[in-house]
Design an enzyme around this catalytic site. Structure first.
Site, PDB file in Angstrom:
ATOM      1  CB  SER A 171      -0.914  -0.066   1.219  1.00  0.00           C
ATOM      2  OG  SER A 171      -1.988   0.809   1.102  1.00  0.00           O
TER       3      SER A 171
ATOM      4  CG  HIS B 159      -4.659  -3.146  -0.457  1.00  0.00           C
ATOM      5  ND1 HIS B 159      -4.243  -2.442  -1.568  1.00  0.00           N
ATOM      6  CD2 HIS B 159      -4.308  -2.377   0.611  1.00  0.00           C
ATOM      7  CE1 HIS B 159      -3.673  -1.303  -1.188  1.00  0.00           C
ATOM      8  NE2 HIS B 159      -3.700  -1.245   0.116  1.00  0.00           N
TER       9      HIS B 159
ATOM     10  CG  ASP C 123      -5.919  -3.339  -4.090  1.00  0.00           C
ATOM     11  OD1 ASP C 123      -6.783  -2.599  -3.578  1.00  0.00           O
ATOM     12  OD2 ASP C 123      -4.693  -3.167  -3.937  1.00  0.00           O
TER      13      ASP C 123
END
Lengths: 515, 515
Positions: free
Chosen positions: B195, B472, B447
């Protein structure tokens, strides 16, 4: 003879590129030439286009630059006017994605660098390149805090924004904005720099590959930090330069420091020295005189160009040879001071207009003074003189002396490990052999700074060009009709490599536009 | 139905990675598990060494970090205690130059990331790697200004030092210092992140190639800035995720927003909604309810993992499928609110312990709150919902709304162009195809953030690994015995590439040591 250290001696203090601080720049240097092409050095074709622009090297512009790129508190949002010089005489324009050549300015007035960096102007026509010289923050006219130097330089709270990382971010911001304004976002940018400007050019390619396709980093001692290279290299190279001219020249200079001190300690000795060196004022000290001479030797070694020049001072071609001629001159017999005076006049009075000299002149015509701050924060480049061979008295680099000076001067401590943390340097070959591309490191081996330079190829496209007879960024200087073949060859090599970068870029661009 | 905009709606405000701010994290999430290996997931051999260390994932340490790396005024010299987690169970040691795996922490408590990033621990044994998780400044326990969050977060003057560039320089400083302390300067460092942490990992390789030999950047939407990728991609992917489960599921959710608003506008409608969704408090608004549901859909799409998980909330395997099952459940007939309630319980009450829900809960167990500041300064990632297909009501990204919010909240303006100025992003293939090396960009196409990710190989060693069914940073999660083959394959590919980096590094090191 006592050892000289940073704290012990008023000179020898900060080994900066162009500024030994106490003797930041010597007296009687000719005024900077006006910003014009040396008309004898350009082709008739170029002359026409130049005359159409009143023969100017550049137009001056300003960009509203952010004070602090990396933080976001209210003060950091302040801005300042950053100067840049632009010449679009040769530019092929945005529509053809013609290249942009950018000089990443170093520690001084950018006009001075523009006037001494003919390579960009002379190479631009064949590439149809736009030429830009960007001034480094806190130098020249690019002064934060309302452009007021007395405010900007007043203390560490304002000087704090003077750093290499901020300067690089300035260049990125300015270039991106300029390209947007010219609708030239697809024009490839090549950066150039000499000395500290060369360090910035190399680091800019490493940190901002999305802004520049390649860098010519001339005489950039990026390995002169921590213990990456020998702290003795700078003085060793000065020593070698003089010794290469004559063993006697080296010996006379090497022996002279003791003689100066012995004389100074004798009754009437200082007056003798004052007269021998035509010092204007009554005051003289052995330290000051030694510093004055040392400055002359160092800068002459740095600018030991093969043709007459006027970068730091007006100088003849091969000025180290001229200094040694003065020492080896049989008419001065055994008179060491007459011989030394002869060397000093090569550097301080080649134009012949001086009648006496001021040892403590602090004038700073090229506006180099900010380097002292940089030398107190991140530019910690150890420099010692060894005991045996050095042409200078032995000296040992002592970090603690730098610390105590900087604490006194600014109330701050240097960060000696920051440059290598941010930009690397250790094991550079291992780090970059499989990483990055398109950097030329030029070094001339007569340049004392070359000891901290990249002298070997790192990869296929991160390459070293080394000129045995070259001095400090000689490749970037304006061409002259007397340039030796090796210098012409260096420039040809550089141009060939840059041409390859640009051609690869256009190839990739065409490929992207098709896909 | 009115368009939702950043300013018009209390939710939808900041598209952050794990934190929609107003509903920063929902109620009733299980407490973070203790920092232990999930014992079922490790080999017997590993178990032994782990039990010798009380089965701990890490020991906690602190590093004295500089507040401001880029400036030199007195305040910038202040320091703070930066937390890092270390596990040397598997490390081969400095003498054998065994590798160091570093997780470049993102916007939250680093323990939370360590507990959800098994990949480093599980890969460490075969490489005999030291494992380090470094906490991002201003999160968790790594709070400047004396560790006092109320001071550090009090205003823009203190928050100003929270920036991505400072964080990267923190990582460089800490890693170099740690290696020196371990006399492990020749140990190769590989960085990992998911991320925003993945963005940092990729940028760290690009900016600090002298500190790391390569980066695994998982689900890092580094192209989610300016206009590089479509602002619709995030919502489009959420839409696609639900639609892929069932067209009815998509249609019910898409139609529900109008139904909620219509109901809210009827007499007694809010009370009906309150009861339908088991809202604890008396107060309810359509906006709040929509935000609460939207949060559930988005985070469920992000964490649509193939096995049960507990990252943001406890969730079943394939939670999007479970939500759509609730919608398609024939027993709820045409009762849209019952269906929506069924989806909400998948996300908010999978553990089954909640009896009612708080729409406006602002608890922040993972300490993500600093993201709001980052979203007001540099993290300007446009996100809109298109009118036609989106599962959410149409919305247009309006930069001016962000500006006015940030001015109200902090008295500062964002710098929307800074990230691309500093890190690039435009024409990334052209920029990096001949520059840099050793970056893996992993993305799972389920994602929503993958729309801003690097989805195609850039060069031989800057590569994209794309998992059609991935969510993710699923690759970085602890292995489970139920992991699907595609996930095992992804990890195998990643390990193979990292092994190549390390082996090349050792080859180069041996070469250097011989020469």
């Amino acid at each position: 003879m006592k050892k000289m250290t940073e704290s012990g001696s008023p000179f020898l203090f900060f080994f900066s590129f162009f500024c030994l601080l106490i003797h930041c720049l010597p007296v009687y240097s000719a005024k900077s030439p006006p910003p014009r092409f040396p008309s004898s050095l350009i082709s008739p074709e170029d002359k026409i286009s130049l005359s159409a622009r009143q023969n100017q090297l550049y137009r001056t512009k300003y960009f509203t630059q952010v004070l602090d790129h990396f933080n976001y508190y209210p003060k950091s949002y302040e801005s300042f006017q950053q100067r840049y010089l632009i010449n679009d005489t040769f530019w092929g324009g945005a529509k053809s994605n013609a290249p942009i050549f950018v000089y990443t300015g170093n520690e001084g007035n950018i006009e001075w660098f523009a006037q001494n960096t003919g390579f960009l102007y002379e190479t631009a026509p064949q590439f149809k390149a736009l030429v830009i010289f960007i001034e480094h923050r806190f130098y020249g006219k690019s002064i934060p805090f309302g452009g007021k130097k007395d405010v900007a330089y007043s203390n560490s709270t304002t000087l704090g924004y003077l750093s290499s990382t901020q300067a690089l971010a300035d260049y990125a911001s300015l270039i991106i904005d300029l390209k947007n304004n010219l609708t030239a976002t697809d024009s490839p940018v090549v950066v150039f720099g000499g000395s500290y400007g060369g360090m910035l050019a190399a680091w800019f390619r490493l940190k901002y590959p999305h802004v520049t396709i390649g860098a010519l980093a001339s005489s950039s001692p990026i390995l002169n930090f921590e213990n990456i290279t020998s702290p003795y290299s700078f003085n060793d190279i000065v020593t070698k330069d003089f010794r290469s001219e004559s063993e006697n020249c080296y010996k006379v200079i090497k022996g002279s420091w003791q003689q100066i001190e012995d004389t100074a300690n004798q009754r009437g000795g200082l007056e003798l020295l004052r007269k021998s060196f035509k010092i204007c004022k009554n005051y003289i000290s052995a330290n000051d005189l030694e510093g004055w001479l040392r400055t002359a030797y160092i800068y002459t070694a740095m600018t030991d160009y093969p043709t007459p020049s006027n970068f730091l001072n007006p100088l003849p071609a091969y000025p180290v040879k001229q200094m040694c001629k003065a020492i080896d001159d049989p008419t001065t017999g055994n008179d060491t001071f007459a011989k030394l005076y002869g060397t000093a006049t090569v550097y301080y009075n080649y134009s012949g207009t001086a009648t006496c000299f001021d040892l403590n002149d602090n004038s700073d015509p090229h506006d180099l003074g900010g380097w002292q701050w940089q030398a107190c924060t991140e530019m910690i480049m150890p420099a010692s003189a060894n005991n045996e061979e050095s042409i200078f008295p032995p000296s040992e680099w002592q970090y603690k002396n730098r610390v105590s000076y900087c604490e006194r001067a600014y109330g701050i401590e240097p960060r000696p490990h920051w440059i290598t943390t941010e930009f690397g340097g250790h094991d550079i070959k291992r780090v970059l052999r499989r990483y990055g591309s398109n950097i030329i490191f030029f070094n001339g081996l007569r340049d004392p700074w070359s000891g901290g330079g990249v002298l070997n190829n790192i990869s296929e496209s991160i390459v070293a060009i080394v000129a045995k007879k070259g001095a400090h960024h000689v490749d970037l200087r304006f061409k002259t009709s007397e340039d030796p073949e090796w210098l012409e060859d260096v420039r040809k090599q550089e141009i060939k490599i840059i041409a390859k970068w640009i051609s690869e870029y256009y190839h990739d661009l065409a490929h992207d536009q098709l896909s």
